[in-house]
Design a protein around this motif. Structure first.
Motif, PDB file in Angstrom:
ATOM      1  N   GLY A 102      19.814  -9.811 -12.278  1.00  0.00           N
ATOM      2  CA  GLY A 102      21.112 -10.403 -12.597  1.00  0.00           C
ATOM      3  C   GLY A 102      22.065 -10.207 -11.431  1.00  0.00           C
ATOM      4  O   GLY A 102      21.655 -10.237 -10.266  1.00  0.00           O
ATOM      5  N   ASN A 103      23.325  -9.965 -11.743  1.00  0.00           N
ATOM      6  CA  ASN A 103      24.350  -9.909 -10.685  1.00  0.00           C
ATOM      7  C   ASN A 103      24.033  -8.888  -9.601  1.00  0.00           C
ATOM      8  O   ASN A 103      24.069  -9.192  -8.411  1.00  0.00           O
ATOM      9  N   MET A 104      23.702  -7.655 -10.019  1.00  0.00           N
ATOM     10  CA  MET A 104      23.542  -6.597  -9.026  1.00  0.00           C
ATOM     11  C   MET A 104      22.141  -6.597  -8.425  1.00  0.00           C
ATOM     12  O   MET A 104      21.977  -6.391  -7.217  1.00  0.00           O
ATOM     13  N   GLY A 105      21.112  -6.849  -9.258  1.00  0.00           N
ATOM     14  CA  GLY A 105      19.748  -6.911  -8.725  1.00  0.00           C
ATOM     15  C   GLY A 105      19.636  -7.992  -7.657  1.00  0.00           C
ATOM     16  O   GLY A 105      19.062  -7.779  -6.585  1.00  0.00           O
ATOM     17  N   VAL A 119      10.812  -8.548 -12.142  1.00  0.00           N
ATOM     18  CA  VAL A 119      10.653  -8.814 -13.578  1.00  0.00           C
ATOM     19  C   VAL A 119      12.029  -9.189 -14.117  1.00  0.00           C
ATOM     20  O   VAL A 119      12.979  -8.398 -14.011  1.00  0.00           O
ATOM     21  N   GLU A 120      12.131 -10.399 -14.637  1.00  0.00           N
ATOM     22  CA  GLU A 120      13.428 -10.889 -15.127  1.00  0.00           C
ATOM     23  C   GLU A 120      13.152 -11.872 -16.264  1.00  0.00           C
ATOM     24  O   GLU A 120      12.542 -12.922 -16.048  1.00  0.00           O
ATOM     25  N   PRO A 121      13.605 -11.559 -17.483  1.00  0.00           N
ATOM     26  CA  PRO A 121      13.321 -12.452 -18.617  1.00  0.00           C
ATOM     27  C   PRO A 121      14.068 -13.783 -18.569  1.00  0.00           C
ATOM     28  O   PRO A 121      13.572 -14.779 -19.104  1.00  0.00           O
ATOM     29  N   ALA A 122      15.241 -13.824 -17.945  1.00  0.00           N
ATOM     30  CA  ALA A 122      16.042 -15.062 -17.960  1.00  0.00           C
ATOM     31  C   ALA A 122      15.449 -16.079 -16.992  1.00  0.00           C
ATOM     32  O   ALA A 122      15.332 -15.807 -15.792  1.00  0.00           O
ATOM     33  N   SER A 158      16.470 -18.915 -15.619  1.00  0.00           N
ATOM     34  CA  SER A 158      17.231 -19.411 -14.465  1.00  0.00           C
ATOM     35  C   SER A 158      17.297 -18.346 -13.363  1.00  0.00           C
ATOM     36  O   SER A 158      17.174 -18.663 -12.169  1.00  0.00           O
ATOM     37  N   LEU A 159      17.446 -17.084 -13.760  1.00  0.00           N
ATOM     38  CA  LEU A 159      17.512 -16.007 -12.760  1.00  0.00           C
ATOM     39  C   LEU A 159      16.148 -15.790 -12.114  1.00  0.00           C
ATOM     40  O   LEU A 159      16.037 -15.495 -10.915  1.00  0.00           O
ATOM     41  N   ARG A 160      15.096 -15.966 -12.934  1.00  0.00           N
ATOM     42  CA  ARG A 160      13.737 -15.824 -12.392  1.00  0.00           C
ATOM     43  C   ARG A 160      13.470 -16.912 -11.355  1.00  0.00           C
ATOM     44  O   ARG A 160      12.918 -16.656 -10.286  1.00  0.00           O
ATOM     45  N   ALA A 193      17.543  -2.497 -12.488  1.00  0.00           N
ATOM     46  CA  ALA A 193      18.882  -3.094 -12.425  1.00  0.00           C
ATOM     47  C   ALA A 193      19.150  -3.847 -13.721  1.00  0.00           C
ATOM     48  O   ALA A 193      19.587  -4.994 -13.708  1.00  0.00           O
ATOM     49  N   VAL A 194      18.832  -3.184 -14.829  1.00  0.00           N
ATOM     50  CA  VAL A 194      19.123  -3.757 -16.153  1.00  0.00           C
ATOM     51  C   VAL A 194      20.343  -3.044 -16.723  1.00  0.00           C
ATOM     52  O   VAL A 194      20.736  -1.972 -16.239  1.00  0.00           O
ATOM     53  N   LYS A 195      20.930  -3.619 -17.765  1.00  0.00           N
ATOM     54  CA  LYS A 195      22.140  -3.016 -18.339  1.00  0.00           C
ATOM     55  C   LYS A 195      21.830  -1.630 -18.910  1.00  0.00           C
ATOM     56  O   LYS A 195      20.734  -1.396 -19.438  1.00  0.00           O
ATOM     57  N   PRO A 196      22.804  -0.728 -18.843  1.00  0.00           N
ATOM     58  CA  PRO A 196      22.582   0.628 -19.388  1.00  0.00           C
ATOM     59  C   PRO A 196      22.099   0.578 -20.836  1.00  0.00           C
ATOM     60  O   PRO A 196      21.250   1.372 -21.246  1.00  0.00           O
ATOM     61  N   GLN A 197      22.641  -0.375 -21.600  1.00  0.00           N
ATOM     62  CA  GLN A 197      22.334  -0.447 -23.032  1.00  0.00           C
ATOM     63  C   GLN A 197      20.878  -0.812 -23.311  1.00  0.00           C
ATOM     64  O   GLN A 197      20.415  -0.613 -24.439  1.00  0.00           O
ATOM     65  N   SER A 240      17.327   3.994 -10.296  1.00  0.00           N
ATOM     66  CA  SER A 240      18.115   3.351 -11.357  1.00  0.00           C
ATOM     67  C   SER A 240      19.529   3.157 -10.865  1.00  0.00           C
ATOM     68  O   SER A 240      20.125   4.083 -10.310  1.00  0.00           O
ATOM     69  N   ILE A 241      20.052   1.951 -11.084  1.00  0.00           N
ATOM     70  CA  ILE A 241      21.468   1.715 -10.740  1.00  0.00           C
ATOM     71  C   ILE A 241      22.311   1.570 -12.007  1.00  0.00           C
ATOM     72  O   ILE A 241      23.461   1.142 -11.943  1.00  0.00           O
ATOM     73  N   ALA A 242      21.733   1.917 -13.158  1.00  0.00           N
ATOM     74  CA  ALA A 242      22.444   1.730 -14.429  1.00  0.00           C
ATOM     75  C   ALA A 242      23.631   2.682 -14.543  1.00  0.00           C
ATOM     76  O   ALA A 242      23.464   3.904 -14.430  1.00  0.00           O
ATOM     77  N   ALA A 243      24.784   2.134 -14.799  1.00  0.00           N
ATOM     78  CA  ALA A 243      25.987   2.968 -14.918  1.00  0.00           C
ATOM     79  C   ALA A 243      25.823   3.955 -16.067  1.00  0.00           C
ATOM     80  O   ALA A 243      25.415   3.587 -17.173  1.00  0.00           O
ATOM     81  N   GLY A 244      26.136   5.200 -15.785  1.00  0.00           N
ATOM     82  CA  GLY A 244      26.205   6.210 -16.835  1.00  0.00           C
ATOM     83  C   GLY A 244      24.891   6.889 -17.185  1.00  0.00           C
ATOM     84  O   GLY A 244      24.910   8.014 -17.684  1.00  0.00           O
TER      85      GLY A 244
END
Ligand SMILES: NC(=O)c1ccc[n+]([C@@H]2O[C@H](COP(=O)([O-])OP(=O)(O)OC[C@H]3O[C@@H](n4cnc5c(N)ncnc54)[C@H](OP(=O)(O)O)[C@@H]3O)[C@@H](O)[C@H]2O)c1
Length: 278
Positions: free
Chosen positions: A16-19, A40-43, A45-47, A76-80, A100-104
């Protein structure tokens, strides 16, 4: 890996944005060959966007070769979604180093998902796409000096790399440099709006706002002069800047607003740690 060059495939999980920003930085700087990178990217358009850069793309781990081993894997996936995403990658990351670049999300929580592997927690920012990012990183005790050097080498294609020993500094850096570009972009928006309010055509106001931030940033970097001194050099006694700074530096002025904003970002980083079990 036995030096600071890549000796095997690189796996980017999430583009996504950061990856995507980081991938662009690596490829543009020639730090890696596109065909050594698996994304590896499920979306879809991004793939496709990643595929257009020449890298190999996958919708999930299921299309990675069964014996695929990443020398370096970057999450580079969302923390959640980290807790749910990590276990599928266990067989693919056991022999390399994982970033990992996940915030938190703390190092210990990432190890809970991946096993006792070498892990680096890093906080980049979006100027990484053009090699102008700031990257702060911290490694766990499993990461060897050679692995940390290898990660540092790769991420230096994205900008300046700062290593810290205390993991707490990553959450603080998230609030300053990780989120910081958004603060600066908002400042550009606000400065341009102020120009329009004074009667400038919108395109000219935006150009002046962008150029002013670029020029002031470049001057601050080039001279090494403290920013407070550079500010004084603009501020003629009894002049226009002084009139503006009376507003900006007054009670509850920008310093106070900035501190509150960073505290809010930092608090959110700490909250996000609760999204994955340690
Ligand atoms: N953006 C920044 O400026 C910035 C700066 C520093 C750090 N970070 C960190 O970087 C991470 C990514 O942020 P972002 O802004 O790039 O988010 P983003 O644009 O949402 O990108 C994340 C991508 O990962 C995909 N994804 C979800 N689950 C996946 C899985 N199991 N395997 C592979 N890909 C998966 C998502 O697809 P779906 O949307 O379909 O789920 C999405 O396209 C976050 O943890 C954030 O804290 C971001």
């Amino acid at each position: 890996m036995d030096d600071n060059t890549m000796s095997g495939p690189l796996l980017l999980v999430g583009c996504g944005n950061m990856g995507r920003a980081m991938l662009r930085g690596w490829l543009d700087a020639g730090f890696i060959c596109a065909d050594a990178v698996h994304v590896v990217e499920p979306a879809v358009s991004l793939r496709e966007e990643a595929g257009a850069l020449g890298v190999r793309t996958h919708v999930s781990t299921e299309t990675l070769e069964p014996g695929f081993k990443a020398a370096l894997a970057i999450f580079a996936v969302k923390p959640q979604v980290m807790a749910a995403a990590l276990p599928a990658y266990r067989p693919h990351v056991a022999e390399g180093v994982t970033v990992s670049i996940a915030a938190g999300i703390p190092l210990a929580s990432i190890a809970a998902g991946l096993g006792e592997v070498a892990i680096v927690r890093a906080m980049p920012n979006t100027p990484a796409a053009i090699g102008k990012g700031s990257i702060v990183l911290c490694a766990n005790e499993r990461a060897s000096a050679a692995q940390i050097a290898s990660v540092t080498g790769l991420l230096s294609a994205n900008g300046t790399v700062h290593r810290v020993e205390s993991e707490a500094a990553i959450d603080a850096a998230t609030a300053i440099s990780g989120s910081g570009p958004a603060y600066v972009f908002h400042f550009i928006e606000c400065l341009a709006d102020a120009g329009v309010n004074l009667g400038l055509p919108a395109p000219l106001a935006l150009a002046l706002a962008r150029e002013t931030v670029e020029g002031a940033g470049a001057l601050a970097m080039a001279t090494g002069t403290p920013p407070s001194d550079l500010r004084r050099q603009v501020t003629s006694p009894g002049g226009t800047t002084e009139a503006a700074l009376t507003v900006l530096m007054g009670d509850e002025g920008l310093r106070d607003v900035m501190r509150k904003a960073a505290v809010a970002a930092h608090r959110r980083a700490v909250e996000l740690a609760g999204n994955i079990s340690a």
